[in-house]
Design an enzyme around this catalytic site. Structure first.
Site, PDB file in Angstrom:
ATOM      1  N   GLU A   1       0.839  -1.197   0.000  1.00 35.85           N
ATOM      2  CA  GLU A   1       0.000   0.000   0.000  1.00 35.85           C
ATOM      3  C   GLU A   1       0.880   1.257   0.000  1.00 35.85           C
ATOM      4  O   GLU A   1       1.753   1.406   0.858  1.00 35.85           O
ATOM      5  CB  GLU A   1      -0.902   0.002   1.230  1.00 35.85           C
ATOM      6  CG  GLU A   1      -1.831  -1.203   1.312  1.00 35.85           C
ATOM      7  CD  GLU A   1      -2.410  -1.381   2.706  1.00 35.85           C
ATOM      8  OE1 GLU A   1      -2.435  -0.393   3.459  1.00 35.85           O
ATOM      9  OE2 GLU A   1      -2.812  -2.506   3.033  1.00 35.85           O
TER      10      GLU A   1
ATOM     11  N   LEU B   1      -5.841  -2.411  -0.875  1.00 30.78           N
ATOM     12  CA  LEU B   1      -5.693  -2.333   0.571  1.00 30.78           C
ATOM     13  C   LEU B   1      -6.231  -3.622   1.196  1.00 30.78           C
ATOM     14  O   LEU B   1      -7.379  -3.705   1.607  1.00 30.78           O
ATOM     15  CB  LEU B   1      -6.437  -1.108   1.110  1.00 30.78           C
ATOM     16  CG  LEU B   1      -6.056  -0.612   2.505  1.00 30.78           C
ATOM     17  CD1 LEU B   1      -6.406   0.869   2.643  1.00 30.78           C
ATOM     18  CD2 LEU B   1      -6.758  -1.406   3.595  1.00 30.78           C
TER      19      LEU B   1
ATOM     20  N   GLU C   1      -4.178  -6.829   3.375  1.00 33.34           N
ATOM     21  CA  GLU C   1      -2.911  -7.460   3.753  1.00 33.34           C
ATOM     22  C   GLU C   1      -2.841  -8.917   3.318  1.00 33.34           C
ATOM     23  O   GLU C   1      -1.781  -9.419   2.940  1.00 33.34           O
ATOM     24  CB  GLU C   1      -2.698  -7.345   5.273  1.00 33.34           C
ATOM     25  CG  GLU C   1      -2.335  -5.944   5.741  1.00 33.34           C
ATOM     26  CD  GLU C   1      -3.504  -4.976   5.755  1.00 33.34           C
ATOM     27  OE1 GLU C   1      -3.280  -3.744   5.724  1.00 33.34           O
ATOM     28  OE2 GLU C   1      -4.669  -5.455   5.793  1.00 33.34           O
TER      29      GLU C   1
ATOM     30  N   GLN D   1       1.960  -1.893   5.983  1.00 34.86           N
ATOM     31  CA  GLN D   1       2.117  -0.500   6.368  1.00 34.86           C
ATOM     32  C   GLN D   1       2.313  -0.297   7.868  1.00 34.86           C
ATOM     33  O   GLN D   1       3.065   0.579   8.295  1.00 34.86           O
ATOM     34  CB  GLN D   1       0.902   0.286   5.883  1.00 34.86           C
ATOM     35  CG  GLN D   1       1.149   1.756   5.715  1.00 34.86           C
ATOM     36  CD  GLN D   1       0.056   2.400   4.879  1.00 34.86           C
ATOM     37  OE1 GLN D   1      -0.958   2.824   5.412  1.00 34.86           O
ATOM     38  NE2 GLN D   1       0.253   2.436   3.570  1.00 34.86           N
TER      39      GLN D   1
ATOM     40  N   TYR E   1      -1.563  -4.185  11.422  1.00 37.45           N
ATOM     41  CA  TYR E   1      -2.326  -4.699  10.285  1.00 37.45           C
ATOM     42  C   TYR E   1      -1.805  -6.048   9.799  1.00 37.45           C
ATOM     43  O   TYR E   1      -2.509  -6.745   9.058  1.00 37.45           O
ATOM     44  CB  TYR E   1      -2.318  -3.680   9.139  1.00 37.45           C
ATOM     45  CG  TYR E   1      -3.027  -2.397   9.483  1.00 37.45           C
ATOM     46  CD1 TYR E   1      -4.344  -2.426   9.942  1.00 37.45           C
ATOM     47  CD2 TYR E   1      -2.401  -1.171   9.383  1.00 37.45           C
ATOM     48  CE1 TYR E   1      -5.005  -1.260  10.275  1.00 37.45           C
ATOM     49  CE2 TYR E   1      -3.052   0.006   9.714  1.00 37.45           C
ATOM     50  CZ  TYR E   1      -4.359  -0.046  10.162  1.00 37.45           C
ATOM     51  OH  TYR E   1      -5.015   1.099  10.502  1.00 37.45           O
TER      52      TYR E   1
ATOM     53  N   HIS F   1      -1.425   2.340  14.887  1.00 40.02           N
ATOM     54  CA  HIS F   1      -0.209   2.918  14.334  1.00 40.02           C
ATOM     55  C   HIS F   1       0.929   2.911  15.341  1.00 40.02           C
ATOM     56  O   HIS F   1       2.023   3.388  15.055  1.00 40.02           O
ATOM     57  CB  HIS F   1      -0.479   4.351  13.853  1.00 40.02           C
ATOM     58  CG  HIS F   1      -1.574   4.414  12.833  1.00 40.02           C
ATOM     59  ND1 HIS F   1      -2.859   4.733  13.151  1.00 40.02           N
ATOM     60  CD2 HIS F   1      -1.559   4.163  11.504  1.00 40.02           C
ATOM     61  CE1 HIS F   1      -3.608   4.681  12.059  1.00 40.02           C
ATOM     62  NE2 HIS F   1      -2.843   4.334  11.049  1.00 40.02           N
TER      63      HIS F   1
END
Length: 736
Positions: A423, A452, A454, A476, A480, A525
């Site tokens: 991505e 998008l 995985e 990313q 994920y 994140h």
């Protein structure tokens, strides 16, 4: 052995058939079909053999000599799919693909006995079984282009899409491929599996590629027997479940002529248009889900009888008898003779050697040739100066992100089979700019953005790897990766294990990892959960923290993938991507020069070797990732208090550098583990275990992040390990 209802029904029904007038066997077996009498006879032989393998599996189980009874009875129509394909078409099969496998074996010119023996050796867990060597019952053979799959939850569909894409990819790149340029991928699975997320990923990835105008020659074959173990598949559901952008074909898998005609049309469509298709093959399930299954507990006698009436083996026998190409008594005599032969062969297979030691079992998991990897890692692309505006070794100090970027460019210049994707990695150059400029240097064929998903990204990588390319996908964010972890655990890591190295899926998976981002974050994140990765047998788990290590370790991972087919996960600390300073703003202490190729051999970082800082004799701080910078900063403060510290950067989290760890621990007699992952299931647990297993008797302490998800904003600091935590724990440990 007492014969069950399936065998009895075959004998009674075939015995009652009325022969028709003799026809020319070279002609179609009936009007309107392309299946000739000759082909029908040949495929009947395969279907019969497949059925008798299921009988043998149950006999072996009763005698405690067989270990797998999920059979293909009722699915023998998949022989028609095999007959419509070529031996060179890569096939990813499921556990009811016995007739397909035997047909493919015959297509390759092998004796019927060889295909039977392959399967029987698998049923008896013999070390001589030609693909997995007794490690698992799978259909596979390198000479038949059958890639072994566990297939229990359709986890092979994303890889199938990847294999199809790789067939075209290799042609565009002009690099060697395992498959012919006009090959197609064939992927079989059941109706219950069509509901699984991994199945939807495979179908969607293929449809997405077609929508984008990309070539994707894959035929998905759903063998619909109407039931998943005990749960019924609603009538009409499979027709609706197939992706609307895939060309659809439907056939009666219990009618060999219809199955063959439709399979040929489907295969021809995929081969000529190079676009994906979905073949719905309606079948039945006979003899239950497996040998231990008591169908009457959840199915009515009427439903079981209806499936018996559609028995594909009986239906093919009827075709032959009504065409005058066989007499009922002849087929029954053949059945009995073949039954005796298969059971005798099965008993012979029980006397073949089985795996008898852990070393034998584990041998193919992750072969390691460190000398070969070291030599491979030192290879340099000729004319590399054309790739770079300024050679990276002349740029001065680089950040972590820059070091990874330059290493990828060097590797891609050397190896045209390396492809980078994920991505946002192409035009944007990655969310953190790590792949910036690679698209311009190497083109959209080698650096491209994906959808998008995985699972799709990893399936694409696994298909590319098994086809002969060297994929370097990016996930990313670490959080994920868990969406698709079974593509690593169940697919990537098992390939060499299930094939004794005949098939490999070299892979270097880059993952933006860990926490400590400033001004951006929240759970998805800022995640440090790698426990699920660390317990996967055979994978290499790299966790560099400094730019020079990032470059050297990435070269090692790429070399290990090329040389040994290794599955490597390369964890890149997000918070260190662009870090430049060590202590004070502007000191440049976290930058590092890029080693010139002449020094790649001497700066090589072998898998499983740690890096040591300092020569203190009071305390060893063991750490990795973000913890390295924090520990080095803490060590300087402790040194000012006349506490002599050394810091050991593990660098590799699998395999753990146990020998280096024990040496560093013995030098000070005290160990503090600074682990940014969670206290439960974190890396510190395995470090402590390695120390104790190695006989270390000194005091051990650990400081970790809390067993919490990472919240948004400043609150994150309340649950993450800090530099102050390391200092405090060090002082406490020194009191012991």
């Amino acid at each position: 052995m007492k014969r069950d209802a399936v065998e009895t029904h075959f004998a009674e029904t075939v015995g009652a058939l009325t022969p028709g007038p003799l026809m020319d066997p070279a002609l179609p077996i009936r009007p309107g079909t392309t299946l000739t009498g000759v082909m029908c006879r040949e495929i009947f032989g395969v279907q019969l053999a497949s059925r008798l393998l299921d009988v043998a599996a149950r006999v072996l189980r009763e005698q405690d000599e067989g270990f797998y009874t999920i059979g293909s009875a009722g699915h023998e129509g998949n022989a028609a799919v095999a007959a419509a394909t070529r031996v060179s078409d890569p096939a990813l099969l499921h556990y009811r693909s016995g007739a397909f496998y035997l047909t493919r074996s015959a297509q390759a010119g092998r004796l019927a006995e060889e295909g039977l023996r392959d399967v029987l050796l698998g049923l008896t867990a013999s070390a001589e079984e030609p693909i997995a060597g007794g490690r698992h019952k799978v259909f596979g053979h390198p000479d038949l282009a059958v890639i072994p799959q566990t297939s229990t939850i359709a986890s092979h569909l994303p890889r199938a899409a990847g294999v199809a894409f790789a067939i075209e990819w290799a042609r565009v790149l002009g690099v060697p491929s395992r498959w012919p340029a006009d090959a197609i991928a064939v992927c079989g699975f059941g109706d219950a599996s069509v509901n699984h997320a991994s199945a939807l990923t495979g179908l969607n990835a293929a449809a997405y590629s077609r929508f984008r105008g990309l070539r994707m020659p894959v035929l998905f074959v759903c063998e619909d027997n109407g039931i998943g173990i005990s749960v019924k598949t609603p009538p009409g559901w499979v027709e609706q479940a197939g992706h609307p952008l895939l060309e659809h074909f439907a056939a009666d898998g219990c009618d060999l002529a219809d199955a063959y005609d439709v399979a040929r049309r489907a295969v021809d469509h995929v081969r000529t248009t190079r676009s994906p298709a979905f073949l719905h093959l309606r079948t039945v399930r006979l003899m239950g889900h497996a040998g231990s299954d008591v169908e009457i507990a959840y199915r009515s006698r009427g439903a079981i009888a209806q499936d018996l009436d559609r028995d594909p083996l009986v239906a093919t026998a009827r075709l032959l008898v009504e065409a005058g190409l066989a007499l009922p008594d002849e087929l029954l005599t053949r059945y009995e003779a073949e039954r005796d032969h298969v059971l005798k062969l099965a008993m012979e297979c029980t006397r073949r050697p089985r795996l008898s030691s852990a070393e034998e079992v584990m041998a193919p998991i992750a072969p390691r040739r460190p000398d070969v990897v070291a030599a491979e890692a030192a290879r340099v692309a000729p004319g590399r100066e054309r790739v770079f505006g300024t050679l990276p070794e002349l740029e001065g100090g680089l950040t972590f992100a820059q070091a990874v970027n330059r290493t990828l460019a060097d590797a891609m210049a050397l190896d045209p089979e390396i492809v980078v994707f994920g991505e946002d990695v192409a035009r944007k150059g990655g969310v953190y700019g790590v792949t910036r400029g690679l698209l311009r240097r190497f083109g959209a064929e080698r650096v491209f953005d994906t959808l998008l998903d995985e699972q799709a990204i990893l399936g694409l990588a696994l298909g590319a790897g098994v086809s002969g390319l060297l994929p370097v996908p990016e996930i990313q964010y670490l959080a994920y990766l868990h969406n698709a972890l079974d593509q690593i655990r169940g697919e990537a890591a098992t390939m060499q294990f299930f094939s004794r190295g005949a098939y490999r899926n070299p892979l270097v998976l880059r993952v933006a990892s860990y926490a400590y981002q400033k001004g951006f974050g929240g759970h998805f994140h800022n995640d440090s959960s790698i426990a699920a990765l660390r317990d996967i047998p055979g994978i290499i788990l790299a966790s560099p923290s400094r730019p020079d290590d990032a470059a050297a370790m990435l070269r090692t991972c790429l070399a290990a993938a090329r040389a040994d087919g290794s599955v490597c996960v390369f964890l890149e600390p997000i918070a260190l991507y662009h870090t430049r300073d060590m202590f004070e703003k502007g000191d440049g202490g976290w930058l590092a020069p890029y080693a010139p190729p002449a020094r790649w051999a001497e700066t090589h970082v072998p898998v499983g070797r740690a890096r040591s800082y300092g020569e203190g004799r009071d305390l060893t701080i063991v750490t990795f990732g973000n913890g390295v910078r924090m520990s080095l900063r803490a060590a300087v403060k402790l040194t000012a208090e006349e506490i002599g510290c050394r810091v050991l950067d593990l660098r590799w989290l699998a395999p753990l550098p146990a020998a280096d760890l024990l040496r560093a621990a013995d030098l000070t007699g005290r160990v503090l583990i600074a682990d940014e992952t969670r206290r439960t299931g974190g890396v510190s647990e395995s470090v402590m275990a390695a120390l104790l297993d190695g006989g270390f008797t000194g005091p051990i302490a650990r400081v970790t992040s809390r067993d919490s998800f990472v919240p948004l904003g400043p609150a994150a600091q309340t649950v993450l390990m800090s530099e102050a935590d390391i200092e405090r724990a060090a002082r406490e440990l020194l009191k012991r």
